[in-house]
Design a protein around this motif. Structure first.
Motif, PDB file in Angstrom:
ATOM      1  N   SER A 548      -9.539 -14.020 -39.119  1.00  0.00           N
ATOM      2  CA  SER A 548      -8.882 -14.657 -37.547  1.00  0.00           C
ATOM      3  C   SER A 548      -7.598 -15.090 -38.192  1.00  0.00           C
ATOM      4  O   SER A 548      -7.137 -14.835 -39.413  1.00  0.00           O
ATOM      5  CB  SER A 548      -9.698 -16.560 -38.081  1.00  0.00           C
ATOM      6  OG  SER A 548     -10.868 -16.330 -37.894  1.00  0.00           O
ATOM      7  N   VAL A 549      -6.627 -15.969 -37.398  1.00  0.00           N
ATOM      8  CA  VAL A 549      -5.267 -16.413 -37.747  1.00  0.00           C
ATOM      9  C   VAL A 549      -5.340 -17.796 -38.027  1.00  0.00           C
ATOM     10  O   VAL A 549      -5.990 -18.635 -37.309  1.00  0.00           O
ATOM     11  CB  VAL A 549      -4.762 -15.892 -35.967  1.00  0.00           C
ATOM     12  CG1 VAL A 549      -3.295 -16.852 -36.011  1.00  0.00           C
ATOM     13  CG2 VAL A 549      -4.930 -14.558 -35.583  1.00  0.00           C
ATOM     14  N   HIS A 555     -14.039 -17.802 -31.699  1.00  0.00           N
ATOM     15  CA  HIS A 555     -15.142 -16.950 -31.237  1.00  0.00           C
ATOM     16  C   HIS A 555     -15.467 -15.831 -29.816  1.00  0.00           C
ATOM     17  O   HIS A 555     -15.242 -16.518 -29.247  1.00  0.00           O
ATOM     18  CB  HIS A 555     -15.813 -18.145 -30.269  1.00  0.00           C
ATOM     19  CG  HIS A 555     -16.968 -17.846 -29.479  1.00  0.00           C
ATOM     20  ND1 HIS A 555     -17.987 -17.486 -30.022  1.00  0.00           N
ATOM     21  CD2 HIS A 555     -17.737 -18.072 -28.482  1.00  0.00           C
ATOM     22  CE1 HIS A 555     -19.344 -17.833 -29.245  1.00  0.00           C
ATOM     23  NE2 HIS A 555     -18.666 -17.743 -28.609  1.00  0.00           N
ATOM     24  N   LYS A 556     -15.996 -14.754 -30.004  1.00  0.00           N
ATOM     25  CA  LYS A 556     -15.612 -14.012 -29.366  1.00  0.00           C
ATOM     26  C   LYS A 556     -14.016 -13.601 -28.423  1.00  0.00           C
ATOM     27  O   LYS A 556     -13.114 -14.132 -29.260  1.00  0.00           O
ATOM     28  CB  LYS A 556     -16.182 -14.260 -27.909  1.00  0.00           C
ATOM     29  CG  LYS A 556     -17.702 -14.492 -27.596  1.00  0.00           C
ATOM     30  CD  LYS A 556     -18.252 -14.224 -26.810  1.00  0.00           C
ATOM     31  CE  LYS A 556     -19.724 -14.730 -26.613  1.00  0.00           C
ATOM     32  NZ  LYS A 556     -20.514 -14.968 -25.396  1.00  0.00           N
ATOM     33  N   GLY A 557     -13.929 -12.172 -28.501  1.00  0.00           N
ATOM     34  CA  GLY A 557     -12.593 -11.995 -28.378  1.00  0.00           C
ATOM     35  C   GLY A 557     -11.734 -11.178 -29.365  1.00  0.00           C
ATOM     36  O   GLY A 557     -12.619 -10.855 -30.280  1.00  0.00           O
ATOM     37  N   LYS A 558     -10.783 -11.503 -29.185  1.00  0.00           N
ATOM     38  CA  LYS A 558      -9.639 -11.179 -30.363  1.00  0.00           C
ATOM     39  C   LYS A 558      -8.772 -11.534 -30.291  1.00  0.00           C
ATOM     40  O   LYS A 558      -7.734 -12.026 -29.007  1.00  0.00           O
ATOM     41  CB  LYS A 558      -9.375  -9.327 -30.326  1.00  0.00           C
ATOM     42  CG  LYS A 558      -8.650  -9.094 -31.210  1.00  0.00           C
ATOM     43  CD  LYS A 558      -8.442  -7.280 -31.312  1.00  0.00           C
ATOM     44  CE  LYS A 558      -7.189  -7.144 -32.634  1.00  0.00           C
ATOM     45  NZ  LYS A 558      -7.583  -5.223 -32.387  1.00  0.00           N
ATOM     46  N   ALA A 559      -8.201 -11.858 -31.097  1.00  0.00           N
ATOM     47  CA  ALA A 559      -7.237 -12.818 -31.199  1.00  0.00           C
ATOM     48  C   ALA A 559      -5.754 -12.048 -32.866  1.00  0.00           C
ATOM     49  O   ALA A 559      -6.588 -11.843 -33.706  1.00  0.00           O
ATOM     50  CB  ALA A 559      -7.140 -14.478 -31.902  1.00  0.00           C
ATOM     51  N   ASP A 571     -12.056  -9.673 -22.975  1.00  0.00           N
ATOM     52  CA  ASP A 571     -13.085  -9.508 -21.936  1.00  0.00           C
ATOM     53  C   ASP A 571     -13.536 -10.098 -21.367  1.00  0.00           C
ATOM     54  O   ASP A 571     -14.586  -9.871 -20.012  1.00  0.00           O
ATOM     55  CB  ASP A 571     -14.401  -7.972 -22.313  1.00  0.00           C
ATOM     56  CG  ASP A 571     -13.329  -6.547 -23.328  1.00  0.00           C
ATOM     57  OD1 ASP A 571     -12.028  -6.918 -22.014  1.00  0.00           O
ATOM     58  OD2 ASP A 571     -13.466  -6.342 -23.852  1.00  0.00           O
ATOM     59  N   GLU A 572     -14.170 -11.567 -22.104  1.00  0.00           N
ATOM     60  CA  GLU A 572     -15.526 -12.198 -20.966  1.00  0.00           C
ATOM     61  C   GLU A 572     -14.246 -13.970 -21.567  1.00  0.00           C
ATOM     62  O   GLU A 572     -14.661 -14.267 -21.193  1.00  0.00           O
ATOM     63  CB  GLU A 572     -16.949 -11.996 -21.354  1.00  0.00           C
ATOM     64  CG  GLU A 572     -17.385 -11.928 -22.906  1.00  0.00           C
ATOM     65  CD  GLU A 572     -18.637 -11.717 -23.794  1.00  0.00           C
ATOM     66  OE1 GLU A 572     -19.298 -12.871 -22.393  1.00  0.00           O
ATOM     67  OE2 GLU A 572     -19.115 -11.578 -24.096  1.00  0.00           O
ATOM     68  N   VAL A 685      -9.333 -17.841 -23.313  1.00  0.00           N
ATOM     69  CA  VAL A 685      -9.156 -16.933 -22.463  1.00  0.00           C
ATOM     70  C   VAL A 685     -10.532 -16.863 -21.939  1.00  0.00           C
ATOM     71  O   VAL A 685     -11.236 -16.700 -22.766  1.00  0.00           O
ATOM     72  CB  VAL A 685      -8.070 -16.009 -22.843  1.00  0.00           C
ATOM     73  CG1 VAL A 685      -7.606 -14.865 -21.848  1.00  0.00           C
ATOM     74  CG2 VAL A 685      -6.697 -16.174 -23.431  1.00  0.00           C
ATOM     75  N   LEU A 686     -10.437 -17.209 -20.669  1.00  0.00           N
ATOM     76  CA  LEU A 686     -12.010 -16.700 -20.245  1.00  0.00           C
ATOM     77  C   LEU A 686     -11.892 -15.542 -18.919  1.00  0.00           C
ATOM     78  O   LEU A 686     -10.533 -15.483 -18.295  1.00  0.00           O
ATOM     79  CB  LEU A 686     -12.370 -17.400 -19.479  1.00  0.00           C
ATOM     80  CG  LEU A 686     -12.220 -19.326 -20.315  1.00  0.00           C
ATOM     81  CD1 LEU A 686     -12.486 -20.053 -19.519  1.00  0.00           C
ATOM     82  CD2 LEU A 686     -13.270 -18.985 -21.205  1.00  0.00           C
ATOM     83  N   GLY A 687     -12.265 -15.115 -19.072  1.00  0.00           N
ATOM     84  CA  GLY A 687     -13.049 -13.665 -18.099  1.00  0.00           C
ATOM     85  C   GLY A 687     -11.933 -12.061 -18.711  1.00  0.00           C
ATOM     86  O   GLY A 687     -11.179 -12.720 -19.637  1.00  0.00           O
ATOM     87  N   LYS A 688     -11.007 -11.372 -18.339  1.00  0.00           N
ATOM     88  CA  LYS A 688     -11.118 -10.594 -18.933  1.00  0.00           C
ATOM     89  C   LYS A 688      -9.439 -10.927 -18.651  1.00  0.00           C
ATOM     90  O   LYS A 688      -8.781 -11.698 -17.465  1.00  0.00           O
ATOM     91  CB  LYS A 688     -10.790  -8.910 -17.992  1.00  0.00           C
ATOM     92  CG  LYS A 688     -10.031  -7.465 -18.861  1.00  0.00           C
ATOM     93  CD  LYS A 688     -10.723  -6.862 -17.755  1.00  0.00           C
ATOM     94  CE  LYS A 688      -9.662  -5.445 -18.858  1.00  0.00           C
ATOM     95  NZ  LYS A 688     -10.007  -4.973 -19.522  1.00  0.00           N
ATOM     96  N   GLY A 689      -8.115 -10.980 -19.483  1.00  0.00           N
ATOM     97  CA  GLY A 689      -7.076 -11.680 -19.545  1.00  0.00           C
ATOM     98  C   GLY A 689      -6.716 -11.100 -21.047  1.00  0.00           C
ATOM     99  O   GLY A 689      -7.267 -11.362 -22.294  1.00  0.00           O
TER     100      GLY A 689
END
Length: 701
Positions: A548-549, A555-559, A571-572, A685-689
């Protein structure tokens, strides 16, 4: 009257007992540690097997701490349902990290149940044998998260068993649920049982007599009756008749049920011996020692827990939910919270002392519980010795005693509380805890200190906080203590310019000379952190720790950290949370650079992953306000031209039921909604972005 007079103290003893058992059993939990290897390496266990700097998070503590939050979030004024606990699972758990074992779908019962919940499969079907198969349904997790249900219903094992069964049905079935019923019932029965035999008998009344769980319990009881002095003979009996080779899966509940009952019986009224035998028996050692540690703590009382098991815990544990603020737990405060909740569930008015002693929205340490230290420590144990004092206190009996052993001019020692943790403080990364600071710039720290000087010059006390980035102690105005009196000390936490505070307390010095060194005691009481936080988060001064940063939990994704900013890739979904879980009115702002994708939003008043507000870019040239409450409701949508790779200053202000959103100091909308009154803040960030976040600021109003 359902609630016993010593209820708070027994809850405290039970929760301490649970954590002592977890800590004792954890080093030999992995499957490589067989019963024979534990015996070969450690022989007769009579103390912790490893010295930890800070003991990392553990699923056996995570579940009991967070799944009962269903009683705050949903079942506030009605009976609990399994669906309520399922929502707590989703709301406080970060997907794929922390909370419980993510061993894979079809392998880990909890991982499988979580994926079912995410798909909308509701409890109890989410944990049923019909859905997941009997093997997964009967793994040990059914009974390892239930301690707090037993602590909430003192002397009422049937009610404790019913609530534990509802909670366990999120992930388990059949014997998995019977184990939950039995353990919770034993904990509840321990509040007014005469001995461990009565505890076990009352626990067994809450499960089917013809169940496998009841059968193994009966055989262990019979074996103990015939061979009362040899627990290893009983363990051999379990291996032959009920061992892991007879039950499929990674960690089946039935062999471990036998080990739990064995240890309770052969512990013969000793808290220490009970958790030691549970550990020496092998199998799921931290789960087994933790569960019966709760039973033994409640039954035998706080005085039964030896110092060598209690002192290393030092009243503090860490957890691994989505709330970094709640992940730093002060055990006496949590015991008070449980006692207040238990009183409410019983329909009884809590004692006035208990009500005044617990302040949900502040840190408040009054040392009224026997032996409590609230996690305080010193960096100079050679000259400063800390322990609980039961007889001296400012308003009520109880304080932290600080013995000063012959200090002279030039020597200095710190006494402090840890409001934040860094990775280097831990030996391992088990269950990946994440932290948000519990003390921030702008808040007020107050305390009362009594000076009992025996010789030497007066003691000088200098309040301070520690900047974890520079490792600098930020000293406040020194205070020369008046001897023989309670000294009231108060200071405002200084600005750390975007860095996190990881110590708060005071330095102790004395201008005493060698021939008459400072010798005596101080007593600390009513340590409180209050007032409005006003701080910034500079990512150039943060670190990537526990995946984690910090100080965010993801929660989900990557930070990740990139060029002094936090980069969020999705991605989602990629949602990040931080801040005081109980903060009410505040303004939070940040520089947001949308790199790609169409949905980039600030989070406010987050009660968890599935309960919060979010405001920001919501598709091409649109700005929206969403209410997230296990579903998405769009409260506002307005046109706004925005583009990728430009930087925008987002600002969300929550005051009462009003939510205002601004971009680059231009007010975009104001809306009214009263669903959430307090909570964390963050970014999604929601969806791919992808987006970059920097210059975060939070000001409580």
């Amino acid at each position: 009257m359902l609630i016993p007079e010593d209820y708070l103290e027994r809850v405290y003893a039970g929760f301490l007992g649970m954590n002592a058992g977890i800590r004792l059993g954890a080093p030999v939990e992995p499957l490589e540690w067989t019963y024979e290897r534990i015996h070969d390496v450690y022989g007769e266990i009579n103390g912790y097997l490893k010295e930890y700097k800070v003991f990392s998070a553990d699923d056996d503590a995570n579940g009991p701490a967070f799944f009962i939050r269903a009683l705050y979030d949903d079942a506030k004024d009605r009976e609990l349902t399994a669906e309520d606990v399922g929502r707590a699972w989703l709301n406080y758990t970060r997907s794929g990290i922390g909370m419980f074992w993510w061993g894979g779908e079809g392998i880990s019962t909890e991982h499988t149940a979580y994926l079912n919940l995410e798909k909308g499969i509701q409890p109890p079907y989410s944990g049923s044998a019909e859905k997941n198969g009997l093997t997964l349904a009967e793994q040990i997790g059914g009974q390892i998260f239930v301690d707090t249900w037993g602590l909430l219903f003192p002397g009422n094992p049937e009610k404790a068993a019913d609530y534990a069964a509802k909670a366990a049905s999120v992930s388990h079935d059949k014997n998995g649920i019977y184990g939950a019923r039995f353990i919770a019932a034993c904990i509840a029965a321990a509040f007014n049982a005469s001995d461990i035999h009565e505890v076990i008998a009352r626990g067994l009344k809450t499960i089917p007599k013809d169940s496998t769980y009841a059968k193994i319990a009966g055989e262990v009881l019979d074996f103990h009756w015939e061979h009362p002095g040899d627990f290893r003979a009983c363990r051999d009996f379990l291996e032959v008749n009920w061992g892991y080779d007879k039950y499929p899966g990674v960690c089946h509940i039935i062999p471990n049920a036998g080990a739990c009952i064995l240890a309770m019986l052969y512990g013969e009224g000793s808290f220490a011996r009970t958790i030691e035998i549970a550990t020496m028996c092998g199998w799921d050692t931290d789960c087994n020692a933790g569960k019966i540690g709760t039973v033994a703590g409640v039954l035998y009382g706080i005085g039964s827990i030896p110092d060598h098991y209690r002192k290393p815990i030092n009243d503090s544990i860490v957890l691994s939910s989505v709330s970094g603020y709640l992940n730093i737990m002060d055990i006496p405060s949590f015991a008070k919270e449980l006692a207040l909740l238990g009183s409410r569930l019983a329909g009884e008015e809590a004692p006035d002392m208990l009500v005044k002693s617990y302040k949900k929205e502040n840190l408040y340490f009054d040392f009224v519980l026997p032996g409590s230290t609230h996690g305080f420590q010193t960096d100079f144990p050679f000259k400063l010795f800390l322990r609980h004092c039961p007889d001296i206190g400012c308003m009520t009996k109880g304080s932290l005693e600080i013995f000063i052993d012959r200090m002279i001019e030039g020597e200095a020692g710190k006494v402090f509380y840890k409001p934040f943790h860094r990775r280097k403080e831990f030996n391992d990364e088990k269950y990946k805890p994440a932290f948000s600071p519990k003390i921030c710039s702008g808040q007020t720290i107050s305390m009362k200190v009594f000076s009992d000087k025996w010789q030497g010059e007066d003691v000088v006390l200098t309040p301070y906080v520690r900047n974890t980035f520079t490792e600098e102690n930020l000293k406040l105005q020194p205070v020369k203590l008046v001897n023989g009196a309670w000294n009231e000390i108060s200071f405002i936490v200084p600005d750390t310019h975007g860095a996190v505070i990881d110590e708060a307390g005071f330095m102790i010095e004395s201008p005493s000379h060698l021939l008459e060194r400072a010798f005596g005691k101080l007593y600390l009481d009513e340590f409180e952190v209050s007032g409005k936080a006003d701080y910034t988060i500079d990512f150039r001064k943060q670190a990537m720790e526990f995946q984690s940063v910090m100080p965010f939990a993801h929660h989900k994704g990557k930070a990740v950290l990139e060029n002094g900013k936090m980069k969020c890739s999705s991605d989602e979904e990629c949602s990040s949370f931080t801040g005081n879980y109980y903060a009410r009115d505040y303004t939070v702002s940040a520089d947001v650079e949308p790199v790609s994708g169409g949905c980039h939003m600030m989070i406010a008043r987050a009660e968890g992953v599935y309960r919060h507000y979010r405001a920001g870019f919501d598709g091409h040239n649109k700005v929206s306000l969403h209410l997230i409450d296990f579903g998405v409701k769009k409260l506002v949508e307005v046109p706004y031209e925005w583009s990728h790779t430009e930087t925008y200053r987002f600002e969300v202000t929550c005051t009462g039921s009003q939510i205002c959103f601004s971009i680059n100091d231009e007010k975009i909308f104001s809306a009214e909604d009263s669903r959430f009154a307090s909570g964390m803040f963050g970014f999604s960030v929601l969806g791919k972005g992808e987006a970059l976040l920097s210059n975060v600021a939070c000001k409580e109003l």
